[in-house]
Design a protein around this motif. Structure first.
Motif, mmCIF file in Angstrom:
data_model
loop_
_atom_site.group_PDB
_atom_site.id
_atom_site.type_symbol
_atom_site.label_atom_id
_atom_site.label_comp_id
_atom_site.label_asym_id
_atom_site.label_seq_id
_atom_site.Cartn_x
_atom_site.Cartn_y
_atom_site.Cartn_z
ATOM 1 N N GLN A 1 0.834 -1.210 0.000
ATOM 2 C CA GLN A 1 0.000 0.000 0.000
ATOM 3 C C GLN A 1 0.867 1.258 0.000
ATOM 4 N N GLY A 2 2.037 1.128 0.673
ATOM 5 C CA GLY A 2 3.011 2.217 0.642
ATOM 6 C C GLY A 2 2.455 3.528 1.161
ATOM 7 N N LYS A 3 2.808 4.594 0.468
ATOM 8 C CA LYS A 3 2.448 5.933 0.939
ATOM 9 C C LYS A 3 0.968 6.245 0.742
ATOM 10 N N SER A 4 0.263 5.383 -0.008
ATOM 11 C CA SER A 4 -1.171 5.621 -0.200
ATOM 12 C C SER A 4 -1.972 5.221 1.033
ATOM 13 N N ALA A 5 -1.341 4.443 1.937
ATOM 14 C CA ALA A 5 -2.040 4.009 3.155
ATOM 15 C C ALA A 5 -2.188 5.186 4.113
ATOM 16 N N SER A 6 -3.369 5.343 4.664
ATOM 17 C CA SER A 6 -3.633 6.417 5.626
ATOM 18 C C SER A 6 -3.608 5.825 7.035
ATOM 19 N N PHE A 7 -2.525 6.093 7.751
ATOM 20 C CA PHE A 7 -2.382 5.530 9.098
ATOM 21 C C PHE A 7 -3.191 6.347 10.109
ATOM 22 N N PRO A 8 -3.671 5.731 11.178
ATOM 23 C CA PRO A 8 -3.446 4.324 11.503
ATOM 24 C C PRO A 8 -4.396 3.400 10.737
ATOM 25 N N MET B 1 -6.156 -9.330 14.837
ATOM 26 C CA MET B 1 -6.453 -7.902 14.838
ATOM 27 C C MET B 1 -5.128 -7.162 14.938
ATOM 28 N N ASP B 2 -4.930 -6.177 14.084
ATOM 29 C CA ASP B 2 -3.666 -5.441 14.061
ATOM 30 C C ASP B 2 -3.925 -3.946 13.930
ATOM 31 N N ILE B 3 -3.106 -3.174 14.622
ATOM 32 C CA ILE B 3 -3.147 -1.708 14.523
ATOM 33 C C ILE B 3 -1.778 -1.251 14.020
ATOM 34 N N ILE B 4 -1.753 -0.597 12.878
ATOM 35 C CA ILE B 4 -0.498 -0.145 12.274
ATOM 36 C C ILE B 4 -0.482 1.375 12.257
ATOM 37 N N GLY B 5 0.576 1.953 12.816
ATOM 38 C CA GLY B 5 0.729 3.399 12.763
ATOM 39 C C GLY B 5 0.503 4.111 14.081
ATOM 40 N N ILE B 6 0.356 3.374 15.183
ATOM 41 C CA ILE B 6 0.217 3.988 16.509
ATOM 42 C C ILE B 6 1.331 3.472 17.408
ATOM 43 N N SER B 7 2.144 4.386 17.926
ATOM 44 C CA SER B 7 3.281 3.989 18.761
ATOM 45 C C SER B 7 2.936 3.945 20.239
ATOM 46 N N LYS B 8 1.836 4.569 20.627
ATOM 47 C CA LYS B 8 1.491 4.639 22.040
ATOM 48 C C LYS B 8 0.871 3.331 22.530
ATOM 49 N N LEU C 1 8.095 -4.399 9.571
ATOM 50 C CA LEU C 1 8.104 -3.922 8.189
ATOM 51 C C LEU C 1 9.518 -3.653 7.697
ATOM 52 N N SER C 2 10.364 -3.100 8.573
ATOM 53 C CA SER C 2 11.737 -2.818 8.167
ATOM 54 C C SER C 2 12.533 -4.111 7.964
ATOM 55 N N MET C 3 12.130 -5.198 8.653
ATOM 56 C CA MET C 3 12.782 -6.498 8.441
ATOM 57 C C MET C 3 12.595 -6.977 7.010
ATOM 58 N N PHE C 4 11.463 -6.559 6.396
ATOM 59 C CA PHE C 4 11.170 -6.974 5.029
ATOM 60 C C PHE C 4 11.506 -5.902 4.008
ATOM 61 N N GLY C 5 12.240 -4.875 4.443
ATOM 62 C CA GLY C 5 12.698 -3.845 3.520
ATOM 63 C C GLY C 5 11.812 -2.618 3.440
ATOM 64 N N GLY C 6 10.789 -2.533 4.272
ATOM 65 C CA GLY C 6 9.921 -1.359 4.275
ATOM 66 C C GLY C 6 10.372 -0.330 5.292
ATOM 67 N N ASP C 7 9.580 0.719 5.454
ATOM 68 C CA ASP C 7 9.872 1.729 6.469
ATOM 69 C C ASP C 7 9.579 1.163 7.850
ATOM 70 N N GLU C 8 10.185 1.761 8.865
ATOM 71 C CA GLU C 8 9.907 1.341 10.237
ATOM 72 C C GLU C 8 8.611 2.011 10.681
ATOM 73 N N VAL C 9 7.573 1.214 10.837
ATOM 74 C CA VAL C 9 6.245 1.716 11.197
ATOM 75 C C VAL C 9 5.796 1.037 12.482
ATOM 76 N N PRO C 10 5.342 1.806 13.483
ATOM 77 C CA PRO C 10 4.878 1.176 14.718
ATOM 78 C C PRO C 10 3.644 0.315 14.454
ATOM 79 N N ALA C 11 3.601 -0.861 15.088
ATOM 80 C CA ALA C 11 2.479 -1.772 14.856
ATOM 81 C C ALA C 11 2.362 -2.754 16.006
ATOM 82 N N CYS C 12 1.165 -3.239 16.222
ATOM 83 C CA CYS C 12 0.964 -4.313 17.191
ATOM 84 C C CYS C 12 -0.280 -5.097 16.793
ATOM 85 N N GLY C 13 -0.384 -6.305 17.306
ATOM 86 C CA GLY C 13 -1.520 -7.141 16.944
ATOM 87 C C GLY C 13 -1.539 -8.427 17.750
#
Length: 406
Positions: free
Chosen positions: A74-81, A109-116, A282-294
């Motif tokens: 999805q890249g930069k088109s994804a609207s986080f979270p 269930m996963d939340i991507i883009g929230i570090s808190k 995500l960074s392990m697979f070559g993407g940007d480092e994005v906060p996530a949990c699930g």
């Protein structure tokens, strides 16, 4: 299937209540997505093979790496979270025991883009909400909570190289499953000193946040994150469900922060579900480092727990109407009536060429609400006989008044 669909409906309803959107992924994935060099048990349990194009592929053993791939696509088109859930089949080649199958379904269930820590608090609330919907109480089930940062702080305290972190995680995840001396032996084989091994095991034996704060100090991220989570648990109203247990590290290498797993308090079953924060996946697979949990929540253990507690629902087949022509010549009118009822949203079983005694037994088997008999004399008057199977009342009803008896 009725039991599975009932469980899935509860998964979906909890996800809806927390405003999550459903997604899905291929069951066949690239083997490289799941091969990591941390010595994880999961890499030994893959159903993997070479396809006709010479590619190494695998039936997915878990869903989170597929999720990471989709987020990156999805890249930069994804609207986080992003708040996504899925209910998917997974396969693991492992020894089958109670609550552990080689093929199972998993609710993620996963939340991507929230570090808190708010994100973990929401996910744990979803798990608690599901338990409550199923009739399970905090006396039946608890949720152990810790943080990978606790283990990292312990390793730092004993000057153990960061390069060993994931291997240590895989080993200490066996605490409570194999004897402590076996854990110590595996750690020393990595080159960890006896003194450090004893210190790590001592820290991971803590079950009180106050004791953890005493061992690690109050200024570290691990203690701060956990205190925040327990504070939020009070706000959400599920503090009685969760408990601190430093031995929880989860066996997958990609977790980076808070981790948690639900367990039955009688200790008869394996972990019911588990998850945590994975900010670097995500960074392990070559993407940007994005906060996530699930989290992942399988269908097998929860069914065993519901059986254990006598909470399995009564899921008998249910049919609204049985339509039965009493004469073969009335096959056409019976078909017309069945078709009309189905268009009105009624579930209808059209039965032909049977004795009336068999039809009544069939009504019992499928828990039918009404039996509609199409007889010659009634049909000539533009009517059918409707039998309410719960009250045993019978009425001759005009076709245009049938709705009143549904």
């Amino acid at each position: 299937m009725r039991l599975r669909q009932w469980l899935f409906q509860n998964f979906r309803e909890v996800s809806r209540l927390l405003s999550f959107e459903e997604v899905d992924f291929p069951v066949l994935e690239s083997e490289a997505l799941f091969i990591r060099k941390a010595g994880e048990e999961i890499t030994q349990q893959l159903y993997n093979f070479e396809d006709k194009g010479g590619r190494r592929v695998v039936l997915r053993p878990e869903i989170t790496p597929s999720l990471a791939r989709l987020v990156m696509k999805q890249g930069k088109s994804a609207s986080f979270p992003l708040k996504w859930f899925t209910i998917g089949q997974c396969w693991r080649y492992e020894r089958m025991t109670r609550g552990r199958r080689r093929e199972h379904y998993q609710w993620n269930m996963d939340i991507i883009g929230i570090s808190k820590v708010r994100a973990e608090a929401e996910l744990i609330y979803a798990i608690v909400l599901l338990f409550e919907r199923l009739g399970i109480t905090a006396q039946d089930v608890g949720i152990r909570v810790s943080s990978r940062k606790v283990l990292q702080a312990a390793l730092d305290k004993f000057s153990i190289p960061k390069a060993l972190f994931t291997k240590v995680c895989v080993i200490v995840d066996k605490l409570g499953k194999i004897p402590v001396d076996e854990i110590e032996k595996e750690l020393t084989s990595l080159g960890v000193s006896i003194e450090a091994v004893k210190g790590i095991v001592d820290v991971l034996s803590l079950t009180s946040l106050a004791d953890l704060e005493g061992a690690l100090g109050s200024d570290g991220e691990a203690v701060a994150d956990l205190k925040k989570l327990f504070s939020l648990a009070e706000n959400y109203g599920y503090s009685q469900w969760i408990q601190f247990d430093a031995s929880v590290v989860r066996g997958l290498a990609y977790y980076t922060g808070i981790v948690f797993e639900a367990f039955d308090r009688e200790g008869k079953l394996r972990a019911i579900c588990g998850g945590g924060r994975y900010d670097r996946l995500l960074s392990m697979f070559g993407g940007d480092e994005v906060p996530a949990c699930g989290f992942g929540f399988g269908d097998a253990v929860i069914i065993e727990l519901l059986k254990e507690k006598g909470l399995l629902p009564d899921l008998l087949q249910k049919v609204d109407c049985i339509v039965f022509p009493l004469d073969a010549a009335l096959e056409g009118p019976a078909s017309t009536i069945a078709s009309s009822l189905r268009r009105r949203g009624q579930s209808v079983d059209l039965v032909e060429d049977r004795r009336l005694k068999w039809v009544f037994k069939h009504c019992e088997r499928v828990n039918a609400s009404r039996l509609i008999l199409v007889g010659s004399s009634e049909w000539e008057r533009g009517m059918v006989r409707v039998k309410n199977l719960s009250t045993r009342e019978e009425n001759d009803v005009k076709l245009d008044e049938l709705d009143q008896f549904l």
